[in-house]
Design an enzyme around this catalytic site. Structure first.
Site, short mmCIF file in Angstrom:
data_model
loop_
_atom_site.label_atom_id
_atom_site.label_comp_id
_atom_site.label_asym_id
_atom_site.label_seq_id
_atom_site.Cartn_x
_atom_site.Cartn_y
_atom_site.Cartn_z
N GLU A 46 15.44 5.46 -13.49
CA GLU A 46 16.61 4.68 -13.02
C GLU A 46 15.90 3.80 -11.97
OE1 GLU A 46 20.27 7.57 -14.11
OE2 GLU A 46 19.31 7.88 -12.28
N LYS A 63 14.92 11.17 -24.99
CA LYS A 63 15.92 10.35 -24.14
C LYS A 63 16.03 10.73 -22.84
CE LYS A 63 19.90 10.96 -22.99
NZ LYS A 63 21.10 11.17 -22.48
N THR A 107 21.36 6.91 -23.98
CA THR A 107 22.56 6.74 -23.51
C THR A 107 22.37 5.53 -22.38
OG1 THR A 107 21.88 8.47 -21.75
CG2 THR A 107 23.44 9.11 -23.48
N THR A 167 20.92 13.63 -18.73
CA THR A 167 19.78 14.71 -19.35
C THR A 167 18.62 14.30 -20.04
OG1 THR A 167 21.76 16.18 -19.85
CG2 THR A 167 19.99 16.50 -21.21
N ASN A 199 23.71 4.50 -10.03
CA ASN A 199 24.24 5.91 -9.78
C ASN A 199 25.41 5.81 -8.62
OD1 ASN A 199 22.62 7.94 -11.24
ND2 ASN A 199 21.11 7.06 -10.26
N SER A 236 34.69 0.84 -9.14
CA SER A 236 35.24 -0.33 -8.16
C SER A 236 36.04 0.52 -7.08
CB SER A 236 35.81 -1.29 -9.06
OG SER A 236 36.91 -0.65 -9.89
#
Lengths: 411, 411
Positions: free
Chosen positions: A283, A185, A159, A196, A406, A411
């Site tokens: 991340e 993943k 993803t 996940t 995150n 916006s």
């Protein structure tokens, strides 16, 4: 949302995993969230395939997780469906009906009982998936199944991962090659909409479902259960292992078979490699960190202290800043709520002793320690001096990238 | 390191707290870390002052915390010394000797027993403080003590706080005014080198030390113990309450005195206001968030779930991004490890119902919810539907500012 740059910790190349007899796969576009994007993986297993799994402990587990939990005791698998774009979590009774519908479609396409189909879904929480999008798609995919290349399913389940995650192992029993391939993943609780860790491992080893389950449950502890990106546990975490049994060796039917241990070790190698790849795609990650705790009163206590260090935002931001701030490690040990004696505590960064017996080490070298922090792979070791318990937790640093991924996408 | 901008959540003005008979204070420059900077606060209490305290539960508590822990059972206080620039934590036996030396100097300057001096220190961990820097400084400070203005000690204890934190309450017993003044510092585990929540409350109420301790221990639970900025607990957290006894009312000598409850409520008001100010100065904070959990099996369970939500990086980054991502709240409830039934779970953002009975609420209004997220003070309410337990935890969002403050300051 701008594209996320590939993690600086991505591998230079990907393994060319071999074919595993008894499994074929195809990917498809079901348009679950976006058009013209691969969002579905279908895997088919030959009759006789056993299955084991480890699922999220979240009290808010997704409908797909609940379906896997219901089907695992049967021990048999013929199909796996994975989709991105919608996790179908927190969608009530209608969510349960929708995953059942997907299982029914897959069962029809593969000619197997729906109770032998497993499903994993990732994406936004709280939105009911439109299961009718799978109508036709799975039938069509079932007509073009292949056994290679394995990077294809690895890519299909990505993803916001910035690179595909594959790992494999090959064993020999009685001169017969046995193969284990795995894909995963995950990059923490992947943004933008929550996600996940998913991992699927396939082997041609003939092995009973209960033995496979025992080995999987054992070896997940020091692999996937020992990583943390941001301390947030998904509603959809799923690890499934499938054994097609096609390798021409005697089946393992009991844990007391001495081959079970060897097979388990190879399985661990695959799980561990996939887990580390997940951390390295954490991340915003720019560094991978291994937090070792030794000398604790028990392994469990060591694990909780290592987790407190690995989850500490102050430790993780210090690492991002290449700051040899071992005081924050002391802080994290202190807050863990586990037995610790300040005056017996020692800390090493790599091989550099920074603290000993409750104070800064006599030979502490700020310059050498700062230089060490510039590395990409860091080892922090805490010695408690209380007992024999030890554990390692793997994590990454906490950077602006994490906040951007995150927090900045609306916006 | 560039100056940190004042928090957008800073108050518009500061209360003009009244004088409290029996306490005087002065600030000084001891050059602990930097020259020409106020880094020491000395407070003097008249004879007869009682004291109570709540100290960090860290297993790696600082030498100053240990000294307070040793002196608190005496129940009497004559002096308080607070310094910034060095927390003197994790400095072994020499650290213990150094705080004792500071206590001795203060005792001499104030003409009191060293066992009635309390010390709080913040700053870098693992560096022994040079206690000789206090020689002369405290003597000199003791010659210019004042009872006003209270913003002076509030400013003197700031480190990377972006605004001073003061709160007060006034009660009347038998037409006699009783005053409670409080100051605090802290903005999470303040950068750059790890820090601390410190708070000092002074009242002129005559109240026995054990009653004051009972009230302080009770009311810290729903004030300072209910806030979190980054989940990291300091080695030096210190809350001390001093009662000079100068108000001309009958002393409170027992919890069964009905005035103890009234006094406790006013004490709570001061603690709560200081705690909220601390959250509003949380590192990088742009929004204050109150996380309410109700319908849990117990208050303790509700608290742990509220804490899991308030500590979740994904919830906090979503709030920073003004994203009505209630799925991440579901995730945090699920990971808390406390009793929860997905299908009974409801969530409100402000008054807006976003999830009900385990799925998105029928009347969910994405536009209204997104508009709500633009506010500066947000209320998240989770109803579990299991029992009567409830709790609230106060936190702030997680922004780039946090990373900058904690990770970017070394080149």
């Amino acid at each position: 949302m701008a594209a996320i740059p590939v993690s600086p910790l991505a591998p230079q190349s990907y393994p060319d995993l071999p074919e595993i007899a008894g499994v074929r796969f195809a990917t498809a576009e079901a348009g679950i969230k976006y058009k013209n994007r691969t969002d579905v993986l279908l895997m088919e297993f030959d009759e006789g395939t056993t299955v084991a799994g480890v699922l999220t402990r979240s009290k808010c587990s997704s409908a797909a997780v609940d379906l896997c939990r219901a089907n695992l005791p049967g021990g048999k698998a013929r199909g796996l469906v994975v989709n991105s774009g919608n996790s179908n979590a927190f969608t009530g009774m209608k969510g349960r009906e929708s995953v059942q519908h997907i299982a029914d479609i897959a069962a029809k396409a593969l000619g197997c009982p729906a109770s032998e189909v497993f499903i994993a879904q990732t994406g936004v929480i709280g939105e009911l998936i439109d299961a009718s999008k799978f109508d036709g798609v799975l039938d069509q995919a079932a007509t073009r199944m292949n056994a290679l290349p394995w990077i294809e399913p690895a890519k299909a389940i990505m993803t916001t991962d910035t690179f595909p995650k594959l790992a494999g192992a090959v064993l020999e029993f009685d001169d017969v090659e046995v193969r284990i391939n795995g894909i995963a993943k995950g990059s923490g609780m992947i943004a933008p909409d929550m996600a996940t860790m998913l991992s699927f491992v396939v082997t041609d080893m003939p092995i009973a479902a209960d033995v496979l389950q025992a080995l999987l449950s054992e070896h997940v502890q020091k692999s996937f259960n020992s990583i943390t990106v941001d301390s947030d546990t998904s509603t959809s975490d799923t690890l499934l292992a499938f054994a097609t049994g096609k390798a021409q060796v005697e089946p393992i039917t009991s844990l007391s078979d001495p081959r079970a241990q060897f097979f388990g070790e190879a399985l661990f190698d695959v799980l561990f490699e996939l887990a580390i790849l997940t951390v390295r795609d954490g991340e915003g990650a720019t560094k991978q960190v291994s937090v070792h705790v030794e000398g604790a009163v028990s392994d469990e206590s060591a694990f909780r202290i290592a987790k407190a260090i690995a989850d500490s935002p102050l430790v993780k931001t210090a690492i991002a800043g290449e700051d040899a701030n071992w005081g924050r490690v002391v802080m994290a040990v202190g807050k863990a709520g586990e037995p610790a004696d300040r005056d017996k505590l020692s800390i090493r960064f790599g091989d550099l002793l920074v603290a000993k017996d409750g104070e800064r080490a006599a030979g502490y070298d700020e310059k050498a320690t700062s230089a060490y922090m510039k590395g990409e792979d860091l080892e922090l070791t805490v010695s408690l001096g209380l007992g024999e318990g030890s554990a390692t937790v793997y994590t990454c640093d906490l950077t602006h990238g994490y906040i951007t991924i995150n927090g900045d996408y609306r916006s």
